[in-house]
Enzyme design. Structure first.
Site, PDB file in Angstrom:
ATOM      1  CB  SER A 122      -0.196  11.461  26.674  1.00 47.31           C
ATOM      2  OG  SER A 122      -0.580  11.317  25.334  1.00 47.31           O
ATOM      3  CG  HIS A 155      10.164  10.568  18.135  1.00 44.05           C
ATOM      4  ND1 HIS A 155       8.986  10.714  17.460  1.00 44.05           N
ATOM      5  CD2 HIS A 155       9.911  10.922  19.414  1.00 44.05           C
ATOM      6  CE1 HIS A 155       8.056  11.146  18.298  1.00 44.05           C
ATOM      7  NE2 HIS A 155       8.595  11.281  19.496  1.00 44.05           N
ATOM      8  CD  GLU A 201       6.273  12.775  16.214  1.00 43.53           C
ATOM      9  OE1 GLU A 201       7.143  13.655  16.235  1.00 43.53           O
ATOM     10  OE2 GLU A 201       5.447  12.611  17.132  1.00 43.53           O
ATOM     11  N   GLY A 203       6.682  15.530  24.902  1.00 43.89           N
ATOM     12  CA  GLY A 203       6.436  16.303  23.684  1.00 43.89           C
ATOM     13  C   GLY A 203       5.587  17.529  24.001  1.00 43.89           C
ATOM     14  N   GLY A 220      -2.637  12.564  17.654  1.00 41.23           N
ATOM     15  CA  GLY A 220      -4.084  12.630  17.770  1.00 41.23           C
ATOM     16  C   GLY A 220      -4.609  11.562  18.720  1.00 41.23           C
ATOM     17  CD  GLU A 279       8.649   8.921  23.172  1.00 48.58           C
ATOM     18  OE1 GLU A 279       8.451   9.796  24.007  1.00 48.58           O
ATOM     19  OE2 GLU A 279       8.709   9.155  21.956  1.00 48.58           O
ATOM     20  CG  ASN A 314      10.805  15.620  20.615  1.00 45.65           C
ATOM     21  OD1 ASN A 314      11.208  16.532  19.884  1.00 45.65           O
ATOM     22  ND2 ASN A 314      10.354  14.464  20.146  1.00 45.65           N
ATOM     23  CD1 TRP A 315      10.703  21.692  23.470  1.00 39.81           C
ATOM     24  CD2 TRP A 315      11.887  23.373  22.593  1.00 39.81           C
ATOM     25  NE1 TRP A 315      11.229  22.428  24.509  1.00 39.81           N
ATOM     26  CE2 TRP A 315      11.952  23.457  23.999  1.00 39.81           C
ATOM     27  CE3 TRP A 315      12.564  24.335  21.826  1.00 39.81           C
ATOM     28  CZ2 TRP A 315      12.666  24.471  24.655  1.00 39.81           C
ATOM     29  CZ3 TRP A 315      13.282  25.343  22.475  1.00 39.81           C
ATOM     30  CH2 TRP A 315      13.320  25.411  23.877  1.00 39.81           C
ATOM     31  CE  LYS A 316       6.783  14.934  19.560  1.00 39.88           C
ATOM     32  NZ  LYS A 316       5.617  14.072  19.538  1.00 39.88           N
TER      33      LYS A 316
HETATM   34  P1  PGA Z   1       3.731  13.735  23.690  1.00 44.08           P
HETATM   35  O1  PGA Z   1       4.953  13.289  22.782  1.00 44.08           O
HETATM   36  O2  PGA Z   1       4.282  13.997  25.065  1.00 44.08           O
HETATM   37  O3  PGA Z   1       3.182  14.953  23.027  1.00 44.08           O
HETATM   38  O4  PGA Z   1       2.764  12.591  23.704  1.00 44.08           O
HETATM   39  C1  PGA Z   1       5.955  12.447  23.258  1.00 44.08           C
HETATM   40  C2  PGA Z   1       6.970  12.230  22.176  1.00 44.08           C
HETATM   41  O5  PGA Z   1       6.582  12.120  21.007  1.00 44.08           O
HETATM   42  O6  PGA Z   1       8.190  12.171  22.448  1.00 44.08           O
END
Ligand code: PGA
Length: 258
Positions: free
Chosen positions: A213, A93, A95, A234, A174, A165, A8-10
């Site tokens: 992570s 997700h 976010e 991510g 963070g 997740e 997921n490149w966000k």
């Molecule tokens: P991260 O993000 O691997 O940077 O923790 C995972 C995600 O939000 O899908």
């Protein structure tokens, strides 16, 4: 069941950067049976990358979309507009849930819209740090899983992927905390049990991924958990050597299991 490695490149990379990065990945990724590699770039890059990618090696996913097909929805993009470009669509997700205030109702409409449009929704679920502290993890996972799937017909259940997740373990927020394989195992078991109680045997065919992570250093420990069918990545998916290493690890773990 296949193993899924989803990047997921966000909100990272311009269209040009996305294209260059995909070019790099395509040169190194080889199609492997039972392994599905997916990247989800920004919506802006989907058209370019869909012309560029080799779907046998790397498929594309959408990070977001609106559940209606067309109409007066300023700023939104629909499944009808992206369905020829992608195979997967991330839904719910954290976010989207916590920054953009999407509710379980929005999410269930999106899951159903993705299936209607022939895409595979990747439904993300996970508890926040305070929910975990207050012992609400099981309830949250159950509500988010069943809430997200509410408009999915029983026979369509196997068209869905679920990603666990935990919000407290997502690096982009963070967080310095990392979920242990035991934390993940417990949550995956809970999700599978919830699905089984509601849908019966079909639940065993639903891929459940882990995300939060994930890096090349810990990927194997998560992929080795029984019932973990892949990873949603991510930060580490933005770094080619990291992402490529994780793909290799997934291949190895899969081969060792079979
Ligand atoms: P991260 O993000 O691997 O940077 O923790 C995972 C995600 O939000 O899908």
């Amino acid at each position: 069941m296949k193993t899924y490695i989803v990047g997921n490149w966000k909100m990272n990379f311009t269209v040009g950067e996305s294209s260059l990065y995909l070019h790099k990945l395509l040169a190194k990724v080889h199609a492997a049976r039972g392994l599905e590699v997916v990247v989800a770039p920004s919506t802006m890059a989907l058209q370019t990358l869909s012309l560029q990618t080799d779907r046998r090696k790397i498929k594309l996913g959408a990070q977001n979309f609106y559940h209606q097909d067309f109409g007066a929805y300023t700023g939104e993009v629909s499944i009808a507009q992206i369905r020829s470009l992608v195979d997967y669509a991330i839904v719910g997700h954290s976010e989207r849930r916590y920054v953009f205030r999407e509710t379980d109702k929005d999410i269930k409409l999106k899951v159903a819209a993705a299936i209607r449009g022939g895409l595979t929704p990747i439904l993300c679920v996970g508890e926040t740090e305070s929910e975990r502290t207050f012992g609400e993890t099981a309830d949250v996972l159950r509500d988010q899983v069943l809430g997200g799937l509410m408009d999915v017909a029983k026979e369509d259940l196997t068209k869905v992927i679920i990603a666990y997740e935990p919000v407290w373990a997502i690096s982009g927020h963070g967080s310095v905390k990392v979920a242990t394989p035991l934390d993940v195992k417990e949550a995956l078991t809970l999700i599978r049990k919830t699905l089984y109680e509601t849908y019966g045997k079909k639940a065993l065919e639903v891929p459940i991924l882990f995300g939060g992570s994930v890096k090349s250093l810990n990927a194997e420990s998560y992929l080795s958990i029984p019932g973990c069918n892949g990873l949603l990545i991510g930060g580490a998916s933005l770094i080619a050597p990291e992402f490529l290493d994780i793909i290799e690890i997934a291949k190895r773990v899969k081969n060792e299991r079979e």
